[in-house]
Design a protein around this motif. Sequence first.
Motif, PDB file in Angstrom:
ATOM      1  N   TRP A 121      70.008 -52.547 -57.271  1.00 29.56           N
ATOM      2  CA  TRP A 121      68.728 -52.910 -57.698  1.00 29.56           C
ATOM      3  C   TRP A 121      67.912 -52.077 -56.702  1.00 29.56           C
ATOM      4  O   TRP A 121      68.004 -51.564 -55.767  1.00 29.56           O
ATOM      5  N   GLN A 122      66.372 -52.080 -57.098  1.00 25.19           N
ATOM      6  CA  GLN A 122      65.464 -51.471 -56.188  1.00 25.19           C
ATOM      7  C   GLN A 122      64.399 -52.412 -55.761  1.00 25.19           C
ATOM      8  O   GLN A 122      64.140 -53.481 -56.594  1.00 25.19           O
ATOM      9  N   ALA A 123      63.794 -52.355 -54.532  1.00 28.78           N
ATOM     10  CA  ALA A 123      62.948 -52.999 -53.995  1.00 28.78           C
ATOM     11  C   ALA A 123      61.969 -52.177 -53.078  1.00 28.78           C
ATOM     12  O   ALA A 123      62.558 -51.261 -52.411  1.00 28.78           O
ATOM     13  N   PRO A 124      60.700 -52.542 -52.821  1.00 26.22           N
ATOM     14  CA  PRO A 124      59.755 -51.561 -52.023  1.00 26.22           C
ATOM     15  C   PRO A 124      59.992 -51.952 -50.601  1.00 26.22           C
ATOM     16  O   PRO A 124      60.559 -53.157 -50.107  1.00 26.22           O
ATOM     17  N   THR A 125      59.856 -51.170 -49.764  1.00 25.76           N
ATOM     18  CA  THR A 125      59.907 -51.207 -48.408  1.00 25.76           C
ATOM     19  C   THR A 125      59.021 -50.174 -47.658  1.00 25.76           C
ATOM     20  O   THR A 125      58.244 -49.580 -48.311  1.00 25.76           O
ATOM     21  N   THR A 126      59.068 -50.040 -46.318  1.00 29.15           N
ATOM     22  CA  THR A 126      58.050 -48.927 -45.876  1.00 29.15           C
ATOM     23  C   THR A 126      58.920 -48.679 -44.381  1.00 29.15           C
ATOM     24  O   THR A 126      59.863 -49.178 -44.043  1.00 29.15           O
ATOM     25  N   THR A 150      66.739 -48.405 -52.760  1.00 26.28           N
ATOM     26  CA  THR A 150      67.861 -48.674 -53.599  1.00 26.28           C
ATOM     27  C   THR A 150      69.022 -49.345 -52.962  1.00 26.28           C
ATOM     28  O   THR A 150      69.296 -48.923 -51.773  1.00 26.28           O
ATOM     29  N   TYR A 151      69.222 -50.550 -53.320  1.00 27.28           N
ATOM     30  CA  TYR A 151      70.288 -51.473 -52.778  1.00 27.28           C
ATOM     31  C   TYR A 151      71.655 -51.630 -53.592  1.00 27.28           C
ATOM     32  O   TYR A 151      71.525 -51.392 -54.742  1.00 27.28           O
ATOM     33  N   GLU A 152      72.677 -51.509 -52.751  1.00 25.54           N
ATOM     34  CA  GLU A 152      74.004 -51.915 -53.546  1.00 25.54           C
ATOM     35  C   GLU A 152      74.863 -52.809 -52.530  1.00 25.54           C
ATOM     36  O   GLU A 152      74.935 -52.494 -51.397  1.00 25.54           O
ATOM     37  N   ILE A 153      75.484 -53.631 -53.581  1.00 21.86           N
ATOM     38  CA  ILE A 153      76.645 -54.314 -52.917  1.00 21.86           C
ATOM     39  C   ILE A 153      77.758 -53.417 -52.652  1.00 21.86           C
ATOM     40  O   ILE A 153      78.433 -52.910 -53.447  1.00 21.86           O
ATOM     41  N   GLU A 154      78.175 -53.405 -51.390  1.00 21.86           N
ATOM     42  CA  GLU A 154      79.425 -52.347 -50.889  1.00 21.86           C
ATOM     43  C   GLU A 154      80.784 -53.064 -50.748  1.00 21.86           C
ATOM     44  O   GLU A 154      81.739 -52.701 -50.981  1.00 21.86           O
ATOM     45  N   ALA A 155      80.627 -54.540 -50.505  1.00 21.45           N
ATOM     46  CA  ALA A 155      81.798 -55.146 -50.281  1.00 21.45           C
ATOM     47  C   ALA A 155      81.585 -56.765 -50.537  1.00 21.45           C
ATOM     48  O   ALA A 155      80.363 -56.903 -50.446  1.00 21.45           O
ATOM     49  N   VAL A 156      82.568 -57.544 -50.817  1.00 21.92           N
ATOM     50  CA  VAL A 156      82.375 -58.896 -51.348  1.00 21.92           C
ATOM     51  C   VAL A 156      83.069 -59.794 -50.299  1.00 21.92           C
ATOM     52  O   VAL A 156      83.295 -61.073 -50.258  1.00 21.92           O
ATOM     53  N   SER A 157      84.072 -59.510 -49.244  1.00 16.01           N
ATOM     54  CA  SER A 157      84.982 -60.109 -48.786  1.00 16.01           C
ATOM     55  C   SER A 157      85.124 -59.930 -47.430  1.00 16.01           C
ATOM     56  O   SER A 157      86.368 -59.723 -46.745  1.00 16.01           O
ATOM     57  N   THR A 195      67.571 -46.650 -43.778  1.00 20.64           N
ATOM     58  CA  THR A 195      68.699 -47.534 -44.161  1.00 20.64           C
ATOM     59  C   THR A 195      68.822 -48.720 -43.499  1.00 20.64           C
ATOM     60  O   THR A 195      68.450 -48.992 -42.436  1.00 20.64           O
ATOM     61  N   THR A 196      69.235 -49.894 -44.427  1.00 19.44           N
ATOM     62  CA  THR A 196      69.378 -51.082 -44.038  1.00 19.44           C
ATOM     63  C   THR A 196      70.822 -51.632 -44.538  1.00 19.44           C
ATOM     64  O   THR A 196      71.014 -51.328 -45.656  1.00 19.44           O
ATOM     65  N   LEU A 197      71.500 -52.202 -43.437  1.00 19.80           N
ATOM     66  CA  LEU A 197      72.681 -52.879 -43.891  1.00 19.80           C
ATOM     67  C   LEU A 197      72.661 -54.422 -43.694  1.00 19.80           C
ATOM     68  O   LEU A 197      71.858 -54.871 -42.682  1.00 19.80           O
ATOM     69  N   GLU A 198      72.967 -55.214 -44.561  1.00 22.33           N
ATOM     70  CA  GLU A 198      72.687 -56.666 -44.320  1.00 22.33           C
ATOM     71  C   GLU A 198      74.002 -57.275 -44.924  1.00 22.33           C
ATOM     72  O   GLU A 198      74.715 -56.970 -45.706  1.00 22.33           O
ATOM     73  N   TRP A 199      74.443 -58.557 -44.072  1.00 19.22           N
ATOM     74  CA  TRP A 199      75.517 -59.154 -44.460  1.00 19.22           C
ATOM     75  C   TRP A 199      75.294 -60.602 -44.744  1.00 19.22           C
ATOM     76  O   TRP A 199      74.456 -61.382 -43.970  1.00 19.22           O
ATOM     77  N   TYR A 200      75.638 -61.025 -45.945  1.00 15.67           N
ATOM     78  CA  TYR A 200      75.564 -62.458 -46.471  1.00 15.67           C
ATOM     79  C   TYR A 200      76.765 -63.213 -46.700  1.00 15.67           C
ATOM     80  O   TYR A 200      77.775 -62.549 -47.442  1.00 15.67           O
ATOM     81  N   CYS A 201      77.099 -64.316 -45.822  1.00 17.57           N
ATOM     82  CA  CYS A 201      78.260 -65.030 -45.964  1.00 17.57           C
ATOM     83  C   CYS A 201      78.168 -66.255 -46.549  1.00 17.57           C
ATOM     84  O   CYS A 201      77.240 -66.848 -46.476  1.00 17.57           O
ATOM     85  N   ARG A 202      79.407 -66.509 -47.252  1.00 20.68           N
ATOM     86  CA  ARG A 202      79.226 -67.737 -48.192  1.00 20.68           C
ATOM     87  C   ARG A 202      79.165 -69.058 -47.348  1.00 20.68           C
ATOM     88  O   ARG A 202      79.675 -69.180 -46.432  1.00 20.68           O
TER      89      ARG A 202
END
Length: 233
Positions: A121-126, A150-157, A195-202
Amino acid sequence: MRRRFLFTLIALTGCGRTSDSQSWFPLEAGHRWTYTVTTRSGADTSERESLTLRTLGSATLVLDDQPAWQRRSDSGVNYWLRADDAGIVRVASKSDMQADPVADAPGRFVLKAPFVVGTQWQAPTTAYLLMRTAEYPREIKHSHPNIPMTYEIEAVSEVVRTPAGSFSPCLRVRGSATVKIFVDAITGYRDQPLTTLEWYCRGVGLVKLERSEPSTSPMLVGGSRTLELESWQ
């Protein structure tokens, strides 16, 4: 402005009935996340600070009289977000210096479903960290306030280790963008990567974030910023 940048990135929740134990970011009121934030500018400067985010529950958003989940940072910024089958969308924000919430553009995803490898997906940044060395204002964000990322989910586990503990499974999301900047009369324009890397954990939510805005020119100062979860409830 540094704290507002951070919570623009980590205000991630939605309006919907999702179990905290299964959510990639808990929704209900009463949660609190404290992060250690390390910011580096250029080659030598480094700063550390602590930031806290709280969930306030669902409330009616005055912009459209519809419910939205509210979050508040300890820097005095509130965010309203919603979630449905399409994903998590940020719909408005307001600082303590503003009288009313300001609506986001429709479709500003924070996390887009399905939560599988390859979802984009896409979202605005600066350019929050990139600065000029010899011009005023130095901050690139003043001349480039809306850059599509542009954001992309690269891994899920993934397994992620932070000062608050080890978490799994975790989504890893990469955001990539470039900003074309006029450097000087000799160099002309250059594309600068963001570049942004984000980690979201269940069951926990955002546990780590890395932002990189390197410089490829002596006329620009680059920077990086890292958030790591210190504690949560």
